[in-house]
Design a protein around this motif. Structure first.
Motif, mmCIF file in Angstrom:
data_model
loop_
_atom_site.group_PDB
_atom_site.id
_atom_site.type_symbol
_atom_site.label_atom_id
_atom_site.label_comp_id
_atom_site.label_asym_id
_atom_site.label_seq_id
_atom_site.Cartn_x
_atom_site.Cartn_y
_atom_site.Cartn_z
ATOM 1 N N SER A 1 2.798 13.975 -8.871
ATOM 2 C CA SER A 1 4.024 15.114 -9.001
ATOM 3 C C SER A 1 4.347 15.238 -10.446
ATOM 4 C CB SER A 1 5.008 14.525 -8.281
ATOM 5 O OG SER A 1 4.525 14.643 -6.725
ATOM 6 N N ALA A 2 4.744 14.286 -11.151
ATOM 7 C CA ALA A 2 4.911 13.915 -12.528
ATOM 8 C C ALA A 2 3.960 14.951 -13.502
ATOM 9 C CB ALA A 2 5.345 12.875 -13.068
ATOM 10 N N ASP A 3 2.663 14.597 -13.071
ATOM 11 C CA ASP A 3 1.537 15.461 -13.835
ATOM 12 C C ASP A 3 1.845 16.764 -13.579
ATOM 13 O OD1 ASP A 3 0.978 12.988 -15.006
ATOM 14 O OD2 ASP A 3 -0.681 12.589 -13.766
ATOM 15 N N GLU A 4 1.849 16.994 -12.298
ATOM 16 C CA GLU A 4 1.993 18.582 -12.027
ATOM 17 C C GLU A 4 2.887 19.170 -12.584
ATOM 18 O OE1 GLU A 4 1.754 18.601 -7.817
ATOM 19 O OE2 GLU A 4 -0.415 18.037 -7.542
ATOM 20 N N VAL A 5 4.277 18.409 -12.337
ATOM 21 C CA VAL A 5 5.478 19.309 -13.151
ATOM 22 C C VAL A 5 5.289 19.314 -14.712
ATOM 23 C CG1 VAL A 5 7.770 18.770 -13.775
ATOM 24 C CG2 VAL A 5 7.199 18.131 -11.220
ATOM 25 N N THR A 6 4.682 18.475 -15.249
ATOM 26 C CA THR A 6 4.086 18.682 -16.813
ATOM 27 C C THR A 6 3.357 19.864 -16.915
ATOM 28 O OG1 THR A 6 4.715 16.456 -17.152
ATOM 29 C CG2 THR A 6 3.363 17.525 -18.717
ATOM 30 N N ARG A 7 2.182 19.828 -16.195
ATOM 31 C CA ARG A 7 1.400 20.978 -16.343
ATOM 32 C C ARG A 7 2.058 22.437 -15.825
ATOM 33 N NH1 ARG A 7 -2.203 17.358 -13.531
ATOM 34 N NH2 ARG A 7 -1.829 18.332 -11.531
ATOM 35 N N ALA A 8 3.002 22.341 -14.968
ATOM 36 C CA ALA A 8 3.537 23.754 -14.657
ATOM 37 C C ALA A 8 4.591 23.981 -15.895
ATOM 38 C CB ALA A 8 4.512 23.546 -13.226
ATOM 39 N N GLU A 9 5.283 22.995 -16.188
ATOM 40 C CA GLU A 9 6.091 23.422 -17.479
ATOM 41 C C GLU A 9 5.262 23.830 -18.755
ATOM 42 O OE1 GLU A 9 8.171 19.780 -18.399
ATOM 43 O OE2 GLU A 9 9.541 20.125 -16.786
ATOM 44 N N GLN B 1 0.923 -1.205 -0.060
ATOM 45 C CA GLN B 1 -0.053 0.079 -0.003
ATOM 46 C C GLN B 1 0.953 1.316 -0.076
ATOM 47 O OE1 GLN B 1 -2.506 -0.242 3.409
ATOM 48 N NE2 GLN B 1 -3.867 -1.926 2.621
ATOM 49 N N GLN B 2 1.806 1.206 0.907
ATOM 50 C CA GLN B 2 2.737 2.538 0.874
ATOM 51 C C GLN B 2 3.428 2.552 -0.397
ATOM 52 O OE1 GLN B 2 2.878 4.631 3.182
ATOM 53 N NE2 GLN B 2 1.165 3.359 4.224
ATOM 54 N N CYS B 3 3.934 1.525 -1.028
ATOM 55 C CA CYS B 3 4.564 1.667 -2.349
ATOM 56 C C CYS B 3 3.603 2.070 -3.645
ATOM 57 C CB CYS B 3 5.065 0.206 -2.888
ATOM 58 S SG CYS B 3 6.432 -0.320 -1.798
ATOM 59 N N ALA B 4 2.548 1.699 -3.388
ATOM 60 C CA ALA B 4 1.416 2.048 -4.443
ATOM 61 C C ALA B 4 0.991 3.595 -4.118
ATOM 62 C CB ALA B 4 -0.108 1.393 -4.235
ATOM 63 N N ALA B 5 0.775 3.855 -3.010
ATOM 64 C CA ALA B 5 0.790 5.489 -2.621
ATOM 65 C C ALA B 5 1.734 6.379 -3.021
ATOM 66 C CB ALA B 5 0.309 5.587 -0.973
ATOM 67 N N ALA B 6 2.914 5.596 -2.883
ATOM 68 C CA ALA B 6 4.221 6.491 -3.231
ATOM 69 C C ALA B 6 4.215 6.694 -4.695
ATOM 70 C CB ALA B 6 5.435 6.076 -2.866
ATOM 71 N N ASP B 7 3.983 5.463 -5.522
ATOM 72 C CA ASP B 7 4.047 5.539 -6.918
ATOM 73 C C ASP B 7 2.928 6.490 -7.455
ATOM 74 O OD1 ASP B 7 5.870 3.859 -6.972
ATOM 75 O OD2 ASP B 7 4.574 2.107 -7.227
ATOM 76 N N HIS B 8 1.600 6.627 -6.702
ATOM 77 C CA HIS B 8 0.679 7.388 -7.072
ATOM 78 C C HIS B 8 0.822 8.916 -7.053
ATOM 79 C CE1 HIS B 8 -3.400 8.647 -8.024
ATOM 80 N NE2 HIS B 8 -3.499 9.291 -6.919
ATOM 81 N N ALA B 9 1.699 9.008 -6.076
ATOM 82 C CA ALA B 9 2.026 10.342 -5.360
ATOM 83 C C ALA B 9 3.295 11.014 -6.589
ATOM 84 C CB ALA B 9 2.500 10.448 -4.247
ATOM 85 N N VAL B 10 4.153 10.041 -6.870
ATOM 86 C CA VAL B 10 5.209 10.263 -7.811
ATOM 87 C C VAL B 10 4.363 10.779 -9.168
ATOM 88 C CG1 VAL B 10 7.076 9.400 -9.071
ATOM 89 C CG2 VAL B 10 7.109 9.252 -6.632
ATOM 90 N N ALA B 11 3.533 9.635 -9.701
ATOM 91 C CA ALA B 11 2.934 9.923 -10.892
ATOM 92 C C ALA B 11 2.141 11.419 -10.848
ATOM 93 C CB ALA B 11 1.842 8.966 -11.305
#
Length: 220
Positions: free
Chosen positions: A49-57, A37-47
């Motif tokens: 964050s990546a989407d937010e970074v892309t949107r911010a760019e 569950q922690q790994c899945a939550a971490a992967d979801h948070a990373v995903a």
């Protein structure tokens, strides 16, 4: 010598061992589930964050493009302002830079600046203070036309043949143009004041020129 272990005690130990083993396996399953569950939550948070970074760019690229467009529009408006002021870029200086605390959409401000330039670019009316000058233009035009007509009549008196017939007609036409000849300098005055030659200035010039022409024809 060691005492023999009874069957009841051995069986109890086996049950205890089985219970402990089951509990350990259950805790291991819980640990593995929690870890997953922690790994899945971490992967979801990373995903995310990546989407937010892309949107911010993308937003940064769009903001830079918008800034370039605004700067270009400001440069055009500033150049038009310099042209209106007639300073050749020296009177108004360089375009102002962006304010550090500026927020919101700049388009309404740009549209307000465009509307202001449109209003200032439209020629206005000549003020009443130039009415004497307009009348003087009419008088000067009539006097000049009468002088040219008089010159033609003087030449006709010395000429013969077709010139003797045509020059008086030309003199009459030139003299009759006197009331409107003053519109030429009046137009120059209006252009210098960035105003239009409305009916009022035209009537003043024409009236002054007509009265002057009639007065010259009667008295001279």
């Amino acid at each position: 010598m060691n005492e023999p272990v009874t069957s009841e005690t051995y069986a109890a130990q086996l049950r205890r061992l089985a219970e402990l083993t089951a509990r350990v396996q259950e805790q291991q399953e819980e640990a593995r589930s929690w870890y997953a569950q922690q790994c899945a939550a971490a992967d979801h948070a990373v995903a995310e964050s990546a989407d937010e970074v892309t949107r911010a760019e993308h937003e940064l690229v769009a903001a830079r493009e918008s800034q370039e467009q605004v700067n270009a529009e400001v440069a055009v408006l500033w150049q038009e302002l310099n042209a209106r002021l007639g300073g050749g870029g020296r009177r108004a200086g360089t375009p102002p830079g962006p304010r550090a605390d500026a927020t919101g959409d700049p388009e309404p401000l740009l549209e307000a600046a465009r509307e202001l330039l449109r209003r200032t670019g439209q020629p206005g009316e000549l003020p009443s203070s130039v009415n004497p000058l307009l009348a003087l233009c009419g008088v000067a035009g009539a006097v000049l036309a009468y002088a040219l007509g008089a010159g033609c009549r003087a030449l006709a008196a010395r000429a013969d043949g077709e010139l003797a017939v045509g020059l008086p007609v030309l003199a009459l036409v030139v003299t009759l143009l006197g009331p409107v000849l003053g519109l030429i300098p009046a137009r120059l005055i209006a252009d210098r004041r960035h105003a239009m030659l409305s009916p009022r200035p035209v009537i003043i010039v024409a009236t002054a020129g007509l009265l002057t022409t009639l007065l010259l024809l009667v008295t001279v």
